[in-house]
Design an enzyme around this catalytic site. Structure first.
Site, mmCIF file in Angstrom:
data_model
loop_
_atom_site.group_PDB
_atom_site.id
_atom_site.type_symbol
_atom_site.label_atom_id
_atom_site.label_comp_id
_atom_site.label_asym_id
_atom_site.label_seq_id
_atom_site.Cartn_x
_atom_site.Cartn_y
_atom_site.Cartn_z
ATOM 1 N N ASP A 423 0.960 -1.111 -0.052
ATOM 2 C CA ASP A 423 -0.105 0.060 0.098
ATOM 3 C C ASP A 423 0.888 1.258 -0.029
ATOM 4 O O ASP A 423 2.081 1.079 0.192
ATOM 5 C CB ASP A 423 -1.094 -0.107 1.164
ATOM 6 C CG ASP A 423 -2.090 0.936 1.085
ATOM 7 O OD1 ASP A 423 -2.474 1.435 0.115
ATOM 8 O OD2 ASP A 423 -2.715 1.294 2.170
ATOM 9 N N GLU A 426 2.797 4.893 -4.236
ATOM 10 C CA GLU A 426 2.834 5.726 -5.616
ATOM 11 C C GLU A 426 4.046 6.430 -5.351
ATOM 12 O O GLU A 426 4.276 7.348 -6.530
ATOM 13 C CB GLU A 426 1.692 6.510 -5.346
ATOM 14 C CG GLU A 426 0.296 6.057 -5.409
ATOM 15 C CD GLU A 426 -0.133 5.453 -4.298
ATOM 16 O OE1 GLU A 426 -0.897 4.284 -4.347
ATOM 17 O OE2 GLU A 426 0.187 5.693 -3.059
ATOM 18 N N ASP A 494 -8.673 4.610 -2.532
ATOM 19 C CA ASP A 494 -9.365 5.139 -1.973
ATOM 20 C C ASP A 494 -10.452 6.031 -2.180
ATOM 21 O O ASP A 494 -10.429 7.357 -2.225
ATOM 22 C CB ASP A 494 -8.468 6.254 -0.642
ATOM 23 C CG ASP A 494 -7.428 5.107 0.116
ATOM 24 O OD1 ASP A 494 -7.536 3.913 0.042
ATOM 25 O OD2 ASP A 494 -6.622 5.819 0.327
#
Length: 806
Positions: A423, A426, A494
């Site tokens: 997670d 990025e 999200d």
């Protein structure tokens, strides 16, 4: 900026392959014929590649080593013979499928099918451009009036991106707008262009990690013909043109180029529970036991629970990856064992960012484990979590790559955890000149930012494989690029609780599925925002159960969570939707096997299956689950009737009622809150299983095959795949294919069942062939079957396996 356009090509050596051309300023344009349908085109403004390796295009093994592979290695390709006609003005390259013409003065390429039909053309007046003062590169292509553009990975908006301008720059886009948010989490510089008039499709894949823009008709210039363009902030123009001529052809060939989807364990197709509130709670271990108790109490099957990052939450309120919050998780191994006894697997959230207060930060910084500043030999420190500062691991440092694997093994796998959930990967490092080790070749992060998510997933997967070598790894990654499907399942990040998010989660998943990464889904109910009202939650679950990944996940500051039982008044509907998901696992699993072997999407836009029907070219919200189930989600509050277009060329059966409809028509069908419309095409076959009483192993004693013979006649077939679902034995051929065939005419229905591939002992002794309600024609072909009729009027033909032909 000092924009220069490539012009005035000269061919260096007509006898060489690849063909190398030089521009007026020394630029290099190179053309490689890799397959009859696949051509690579490189434009290097500096005369040589700015990044000489690739991680997205696989080698002969179907994978890429952590250090990448030479871009110019042609060993994965057949490099077929071609015909070259090297004129002064035009150089013509002809393969068995393509006719490529390179216009020398303008440095412009024109693409035709072998029969002479043009399908793509670079823009006249300067197709390839670059900034002499910087690193930006451009590719301009003519925009054809009837073209549609699909793919680009997981981006917002409708399926067809014509008229959009899309930014590809991985971003932690918490609470994004699914209708127009841009950019989002992933980097997929690939799309399919489909001409609605000629029904011709081709793909363009740009092998470049740099942040990019695709303008698909937003920009208009009075002095030039209609165009679209690709712009990258760094690197070179290095693209693969993949000729179809069909959309399935392009998808299959692109997935072969970048690697097939990893086949996950069968249990991963179940309901995957999650909510940040559980692991953030002061009594987290108790809260997690209550989740299991409520699953039992409400008869909700579940196969995995995600431990959000709260399990790493220290007493100072900060999250430290690879640590355990022992005040709230006093017995991590006992907690994991508790889930295992209930039949659930456990996933642990891990992040590549380390706060400067992390116990390991100083030691890691001293070894050069982090991406480094452009101006100093220190970590590049950026905003990371809740206003805190941190640095990101450099996965192109071989020592860091190995360290990560050791921590996955020692902190997580040795504690009994089953799955790594990768997670926050990025890499929000905005100085493109920040430095990465590059496996011995120092590289700006601006050239390789998305590579870190890919390597993080690869390292995590290898750690799982080494720890449990006989089991199939399963892992999840939020960010990624072409190639992430080789290692991980992914999801759309999200999202926000809203009808808009529900609606546009569908084309987001379809776009990623067309981009070679079919194992995807969204956070059902919405990750952030207000709790979904009961109706929205019902409709989201009813839609989500048909996606490859089905998880209900959420985060709210007050600690509340989206849960199947949160609204007692709709709990029976939620339960039945989840039960339908489990009943469909035999069909779903067979689609996963097909995706892993051929790249075929699991969820498919209607244009993929019905390109000859213009009404399907822009349909974004109705979709096919595999070849035999059309799903029409309900996407508006209060709707109890759904208008559905049924593609032309087939007849369609209402899955719920058995009523038949002609294709090519738009119909209004009931959509009570209890269900959404589902349709099966003529000859469709859907294998289904028993509903499990709860989680854990599910040895079905009966397998059902729902068949849909057209009253007007026709044929259909489907082969569903059975194996142990857990180990790697399937790769050694230990599986069984159960082939169900149906043939019908106005007088009778004939059904045949066979097992032409039979190397796995089926965990049931009979197959229950189920005919639709109202089907009264005599059934033939199964002489040893036992016939019965259920309360819904459906006929069942119970077939002993001992009588099935092999």
């Amino acid at each position: 900026m000092r924009i220069t356009r490539l012009r005035h090509l000269t061919l260096e050596d007509p006898a060489s392959h690849p063909l190398v051309f030089r521009g007026a300023r020394g630029e290099r344009l190179r053309v490689s014929v890799l397959e009859d349908y696949l051509v690579r085109v490189e434009v290097c403004p500096d005369g040589a590649p700015r990044l000489a390796r690739t991680w997205m295009v696989t080698g002969p093994s179907g994978d890429v080593p952590p250090g990448g592979r030479d871009r110019d290695d042609l060993s994965p390709f057949s490099t077929p013979a071609y015909v070259l006609d090297a004129g002064d003005e035009v150089v013509r390259v002809t393969t068995a499928a393509l006719d490529l013409r390179i216009h020398m003065p303008e440095a412009r390429l024109e693409w035709r099918a072998r029969d002479g039909r043009p399908f793509a053309r670079d823009l006249a007046g300067g197709a390839y451009a670059y900034d002499r003062a910087g690193r930006i590169v451009y590719h301009y292509v003519e925009r054809r009036p009837a073209e549609r553009y699909y793919g680009f990975g997981e981006v917002s908006g409708p399926l067809d991106k014509a008229g959009r301008r899309l930014h590809l720059r991985p971003l932690n886009a918490l609470g994004y707008n699914a209708a127009c948010g841009d950019p989002l989490y992933k980097h997929f510089p690939f799309h399919i262009a489909f001409d609605g008039d000629s029904k011709t499709a081709y793909g363009l894949f740009y092998d470049n990690f740099a942040s990019a823009v695709f303008d698909l008709g937003r920009e208009v210039d009075h002095y030039r013909d209609p165009y679209r363009y690709y712009r990258a902030d760094d690197g070179d123009i290095d693209y693969y043109l993949i000729y179809g001529p069909t959309i399935p052809d392009v998808v299959e060939r692109f997935s072969r180029l970048t690697g097939r989807m990893a086949l996950p364990p069968r249990w991963s197709l179940g309901y995957l529970g999650s909510a940040m509130g559980y692991t953030d709670a002061p009594d987290a271990q108790t809260a997690l036991s209550q989740f299991l108790e409520r699953c039992r109490e409400h008869d909700i099957p579940c196969d995995l629970f995600h431990l959000s990052s709260g399990y790493t939450l220290g007493q100072d309120g900060r999250r430290y990856v690879f640590t355990w919050a022992h005040d709230r998780f006093p017995d991590p191994r006992g907690m994991v064992d508790m889930f295992h006894r209930a039949g659930l697997k456990v996933a642990a959230n891990i992040k590549p960012g380390f706060l400067t207060t992390h116990p390991c930060y100083t030691a890691l910084a001293s070894t050069g484990a982090f991406v480094r500043s452009a101006d100093a030999d220190t970590p590049e420190v950026v905003d990371f979590w809740a206003g805190e500062r941190g640095a990101f691991l450099d996965f192109t440092n071989a020592a860091t790559y190995r360290w990560w694997q050791e921590r996955v093994r020692e902190s997580l796998l040795s504690a009994g955890l089953d799955v790594t959930w990768n997670d926050n990967n990025e890499y929000p490092i905005w100085d493109d000149d920040a430095r990465c080790a590059g496996f011995g070749e120092p590289t700006r992060i601006g050239l390789i930012r998305p590579l870190h998510a890919l390597l993080m997933a690869q390292a995590s997967r290898q750690a799982q494989q080494a720890y449990r070598p006989d089991e199939r790894p399963f892992l999840i990654s939020r960010s990624g690029c072409p190639g992430i499907q080789r290692y991980a399942q992914t999801w759309s990040g999200d999202n926000t609780t809203s009808w808009t998010s529900l609606r546009f989660s569908i084309p987001m998943g379809l776009g990623l599925s067309l981009s070679g990464a079919p194992n995807t889904g969204s956070d059902v109910g919405g990750f952030t925002g207000d709790k979904p009202e009961p109706e929205l939650f019902v409709r989201w679950v009813q839609t989500g159960v048909f996606h490859p990944r089905f998880t209900i996940h959420s985060w709210r500051p007050e600690g509340s969570a989206n849960e199947p039982w949160m609204y007692p008044e709709v709990l029976p509907i939620i339960r039945e939707a989840i039960r339908l998901r489990y009943r469909l696992i035999p069909y779903l699993y067979s689609l996963f096997v097909e995706a892993a072997e051929t790249g075929s999407p699991i969820i498919r836009p209607l244009v993929y299956a019905f390109p000859g029907d213009p009404c399907c070219h822009t349909e974004s919200f109705d979709f096919m689950l595999g070849p035999h189930l059309l799903v029409a989600p309900v996407l508006e509050a209060g709707a109890r009737v759904r208008r559905v277009y049924l593609p032309a060329g087939l007849r369609w059966c209402d899955f719920h009622t058995g009523r038949w409809w002609d294709g090519g028509e738009t119909i209004d069908v009931p959509a009570p809150l209890e269900r959404i419309p589902l349709f099966v095409p003529s000859g469709g076959i859907i294998p289904m299983g028993k509903v499990p009483s709860f989680v854990g192993p599910r040895p079905d004693d009966v397998r059902q095959a729902y068949v849909f013979p057209d009253p007007c006649g026709g044929r259909g077939t489907f082969a569903f795949v059975e194996d142990d679902g857990v180990t790697t034995a399937y790769a050694r051929g230990e599986r069984t294919h159960v082939v169900v065939e149906v043939a019908a005419d106005p007088e009778r229905v004939t059904v045949a069942v066979s097992t032409p591939v039979n190397r796995y002992a089926l965990p049931y002794r009979t197959i229950d062939v189920v005919l639709p309600s109202g089907e009264e024609r005599p059934a033939a072909g199964l002489p040893d079957s036992v016939c019965s009729v259920d309360a819904a009027g459906q006929r069942h033909l119970l077939v002993p396996l001992s009588t099935i032909r092999r």
